[in-house]
Design a protein around this motif. Structure first.
Motif, mmCIF file in Angstrom:
data_model
loop_
_atom_site.group_PDB
_atom_site.id
_atom_site.type_symbol
_atom_site.label_atom_id
_atom_site.label_comp_id
_atom_site.label_asym_id
_atom_site.label_seq_id
_atom_site.Cartn_x
_atom_site.Cartn_y
_atom_site.Cartn_z
ATOM 1 N N ALA A 70 0.871 -1.064 0.030
ATOM 2 C CA ALA A 70 0.064 0.108 0.026
ATOM 3 C C ALA A 70 0.705 1.382 0.140
ATOM 4 O O ALA A 70 1.964 1.276 0.673
ATOM 5 N N GLN A 71 0.188 2.136 -0.786
ATOM 6 C CA GLN A 71 1.052 3.550 -0.679
ATOM 7 C C GLN A 71 -0.119 4.539 -0.335
ATOM 8 O O GLN A 71 -1.189 4.611 -1.427
ATOM 9 N N PRO A 72 -0.015 5.725 0.557
ATOM 10 C CA PRO A 72 0.701 5.471 1.696
ATOM 11 C C PRO A 72 0.745 4.297 2.727
ATOM 12 O O PRO A 72 -0.543 3.956 2.365
ATOM 13 N N PHE A 73 1.446 4.253 3.403
ATOM 14 C CA PHE A 73 1.415 3.018 4.358
ATOM 15 C C PHE A 73 1.706 3.939 5.930
ATOM 16 O O PHE A 73 2.164 4.910 5.959
ATOM 17 N N ARG A 74 0.990 3.333 7.027
ATOM 18 C CA ARG A 74 1.087 3.907 8.082
ATOM 19 C C ARG A 74 1.589 2.758 9.373
ATOM 20 O O ARG A 74 0.895 1.627 9.642
ATOM 21 N N LEU A 75 2.587 2.775 9.999
ATOM 22 C CA LEU A 75 3.168 1.997 10.859
ATOM 23 C C LEU A 75 2.095 2.245 12.063
ATOM 24 O O LEU A 75 1.930 3.316 12.440
ATOM 25 N N ARG A 76 2.041 1.022 12.808
ATOM 26 C CA ARG A 76 1.177 1.451 14.120
ATOM 27 C C ARG A 76 1.692 0.499 15.138
ATOM 28 O O ARG A 76 1.571 -0.634 15.513
ATOM 29 N N PRO A 77 2.530 1.252 15.807
ATOM 30 C CA PRO A 77 3.326 0.811 17.212
ATOM 31 C C PRO A 77 2.257 0.250 18.172
ATOM 32 O O PRO A 77 1.249 0.783 18.008
ATOM 33 N N ILE A 78 2.731 -0.617 18.922
ATOM 34 C CA ILE A 78 1.927 -0.953 19.968
ATOM 35 C C ILE A 78 1.547 0.005 21.089
ATOM 36 O O ILE A 78 2.494 0.994 21.254
ATOM 37 N N ALA A 79 0.260 0.086 21.263
ATOM 38 C CA ALA A 79 -0.124 1.055 22.096
ATOM 39 C C ALA A 79 0.110 1.267 23.610
ATOM 40 O O ALA A 79 -0.017 2.481 24.069
ATOM 41 N N THR A 80 0.838 0.379 24.025
ATOM 42 C CA THR A 80 1.268 0.244 25.350
ATOM 43 C C THR A 80 2.267 1.233 25.959
ATOM 44 O O THR A 80 2.654 1.713 26.988
ATOM 45 N N VAL A 81 3.006 2.004 24.834
ATOM 46 C CA VAL A 81 3.799 3.212 24.986
ATOM 47 C C VAL A 81 3.331 4.258 25.209
ATOM 48 O O VAL A 81 4.127 5.569 25.000
ATOM 49 N N ASP A 82 1.942 4.564 24.862
ATOM 50 C CA ASP A 82 1.370 5.889 25.002
ATOM 51 C C ASP A 82 1.714 6.667 26.096
ATOM 52 O O ASP A 82 1.775 7.690 26.218
ATOM 53 N N GLU A 83 1.736 5.826 27.227
ATOM 54 C CA GLU A 83 1.954 6.651 28.476
ATOM 55 C C GLU A 83 3.337 7.003 28.452
ATOM 56 O O GLU A 83 3.600 8.316 29.217
ATOM 57 N N GLU A 84 4.311 6.350 28.088
ATOM 58 C CA GLU A 84 5.830 6.798 28.055
ATOM 59 C C GLU A 84 5.828 8.174 27.286
ATOM 60 O O GLU A 84 6.560 8.867 27.688
ATOM 61 N N LEU A 85 4.989 8.381 26.120
ATOM 62 C CA LEU A 85 5.273 9.386 25.360
ATOM 63 C C LEU A 85 4.365 10.582 26.066
ATOM 64 O O LEU A 85 4.883 11.806 25.955
ATOM 65 N N THR A 86 3.300 10.258 26.553
ATOM 66 C CA THR A 86 2.428 11.384 27.238
ATOM 67 C C THR A 86 3.246 11.892 28.592
ATOM 68 O O THR A 86 3.246 13.071 28.527
ATOM 69 N N THR A 87 4.087 10.944 29.263
ATOM 70 C CA THR A 87 4.918 11.428 30.312
ATOM 71 C C THR A 87 5.794 12.546 29.711
ATOM 72 O O THR A 87 6.139 13.572 30.437
ATOM 73 N N PHE A 88 6.692 12.041 28.629
ATOM 74 C CA PHE A 88 7.772 12.822 28.088
ATOM 75 C C PHE A 88 7.291 14.156 27.621
ATOM 76 O O PHE A 88 7.873 15.393 27.929
ATOM 77 N N LEU A 89 5.988 14.189 26.900
ATOM 78 C CA LEU A 89 5.518 15.544 26.543
ATOM 79 C C LEU A 89 5.247 16.416 27.609
ATOM 80 O O LEU A 89 5.265 17.670 27.371
ATOM 81 N N SER A 90 4.506 15.795 28.762
ATOM 82 C CA SER A 90 4.015 16.540 29.886
ATOM 83 C C SER A 90 5.328 17.646 30.232
ATOM 84 O O SER A 90 4.873 18.325 31.116
ATOM 85 N N GLN A 91 6.688 16.934 30.113
ATOM 86 C CA GLN A 91 7.717 17.667 30.771
ATOM 87 C C GLN A 91 8.196 18.596 29.935
ATOM 88 O O GLN A 91 9.125 19.294 30.318
ATOM 89 N N GLN A 92 7.662 18.848 28.808
ATOM 90 C CA GLN A 92 8.352 19.776 27.808
ATOM 91 C C GLN A 92 7.313 21.013 27.790
ATOM 92 O O GLN A 92 6.056 21.029 28.277
ATOM 93 N N THR A 93 7.798 22.399 27.369
ATOM 94 C CA THR A 93 7.130 23.494 27.280
ATOM 95 C C THR A 93 6.876 23.469 25.945
ATOM 96 O O THR A 93 7.780 24.060 24.987
ATOM 97 N N ILE A 94 5.718 23.450 25.513
ATOM 98 C CA ILE A 94 5.020 23.384 24.035
ATOM 99 C C ILE A 94 4.109 24.397 23.967
ATOM 100 O O ILE A 94 3.007 24.465 24.510
ATOM 101 N N ALA A 95 4.521 25.508 23.176
ATOM 102 C CA ALA A 95 3.462 26.639 22.952
ATOM 103 C C ALA A 95 2.366 25.983 22.151
ATOM 104 O O ALA A 95 2.273 25.229 21.383
ATOM 105 N N PRO A 96 1.106 26.581 22.558
ATOM 106 C CA PRO A 96 -0.034 26.214 21.785
ATOM 107 C C PRO A 96 0.031 26.552 20.450
ATOM 108 O O PRO A 96 0.572 27.591 20.163
#
Length: 350
Positions: free
Chosen positions: A154-180
């Motif tokens: 298929a083109q385009p294709f989309r990787l779909r990693p396991i969802a169990t790492v969502d918490e890891e990413l959420t924690t990382f992003l919560s520690q950053q200062t990201i302008a809206p």
């Protein structure tokens, strides 16, 4: 008994990731055939979305090192189940040895055609034959076809990693200062070889332009101690930039990439991960060329920034970027200005 296929592709990261569209097409069309994929364990994340795929981690630095290790790997694989066919999507010495072992017990095999002669014609110094060669994904599909499994990735294709790492990413992003209300841009300024890397000293003035002219949040990608040290110097200049390198697991990094509005990268593994994540890519090319079959899968000319070959007839001088520059000045990279990159990035994010 359910049919079973043994698939070999050990490295590099981008090349292994490019198997994913083919494996997806296989899983959809042949759900009753199981795949056992032998690769490095860290690359298993690329195939976690496919239910009929089992990844066997090859440890070529440890228990599978050398001929004795390959014998052990063969015995481990043989103990799993009988295989109807072996598909060698790597074609190197290790895969050749494993093929020979399996042929001794009656397992048939097919091997990828990497098009080495065509690539040599494209990259030689004189009398180049310029043509678009099959993409690596297409070459993978061709070897499956020779094994009796016709596929259309298929083109385009989309990787779909396991969802169990969502918490890891959420924690990382919560520690950053990201302008809206900002556009999220990934910058991955590195590649395996110097001949594929835009001059690093131009990344800082590029970031200055982007921060000045548009609301943007920049994420810095890389790997290894040397790349990390260079990225930290950028972060010291621009504390609002977010350093991703060394902070996340590969699965969490993939999920972050899917949330970006675009990725600026070289001809590199990060280019393939971004393209396979379904986001816009702007890739800078130097000694290598998309015609060799390694361009961002599913994307067109808008994803490529390079000096035209009618301006630099020496391009491309290498398939992988691992040969010295014939001119000695890497003009293919130095001729690409900060303004040109900034303009293309703004267009991509718009």
């Amino acid at each position: 008994m359910k049919k079973s296929l043994l698939l070999l592709r050990f490295s590099a990261m981008g090349d292994v990731a490019l198997l994913a569209p083919v494996v997806q097409a296989f899983a959809l069309r042949y759900p009753d055939v199981a795949i056992t994929l032998v690769t490095r364990q860290k690359f298993a994340v690329f195939f976690s979305q496919f239910p009929n795929v089992r990844v066997v981690g090859a440890d070529f630095d440890g228990r599978h090192k050398g001929l004795k290790g390959l014998v052990q790997l063969f015995n481990e694989l043989r103990s799993l189940r009988p295989f109807n066919i072996l598909v060698d999507a790597h074609q190197n010495l290790r895969s050749g040895v494993l093929k020979a072992f399996f042929q001794l017990i009656g397992t048939s095999s097919v091997t990828i055609d990497k098009g080495r002669a065509e690539k040599k014609e494209l990259t030689r110094k004189e009398n180049k034959i310029r043509r678009q060669l099959p993409h690596t994904v297409e070459r993978y599909a061709q070897v499956f076809d020779r094994a009796g499994f016709a596929l259309q990735p298929a083109q385009p294709f989309r990787l779909r990693p396991i969802a169990t790492v969502d918490e890891e990413l959420t924690t990382f992003l919560s520690q950053q200062t990201i302008a809206p209300e900002t556009r999220w841009l990934g910058i991955a300024p590195f590649a395996q070889h110097e001949q594929k890397m835009w001059p690093f000293e131009r990344v800082a003035p590029l970031m200055e332009q982007l921060y000045t002219n548009m609301p943007v949040t920049i994420f810095l990608f890389g790997g290894g101690s040397q790349e990390l040290a260079k990225l930290k110097t950028l972060q010291q200049q621009y504390p609002q930039a977010i350093l991703v390198a060394g902070k996340l697991s590969l699965a969490a990094e993939l999920i972050l990439i899917q949330r970006l509005n675009g990725m600026l990268c070289m001809d590199s593994g990060n280019m393939h991960l971004a393209a396979l994540s379904g986001i816009p890519v702007l890739s800078i090319w130097g000694a290598t060329h998309p015609d060799a079959g390694f361009g961002p899968w599913g994307q067109g000319d808008e994803a490529i920034l390079q000096v035209p070959t009618d301006v630099l007839a020496c391009r491309p001088c290498s398939v992988f970027g691992n040969k010295p520059c014939w001119r000695g000045d890497l003009a293919c990279l130095h001729m690409i200005s900060v303004d040109a990159v900034a303009d293309r990035v703004r267009h991509m994010l718009a």
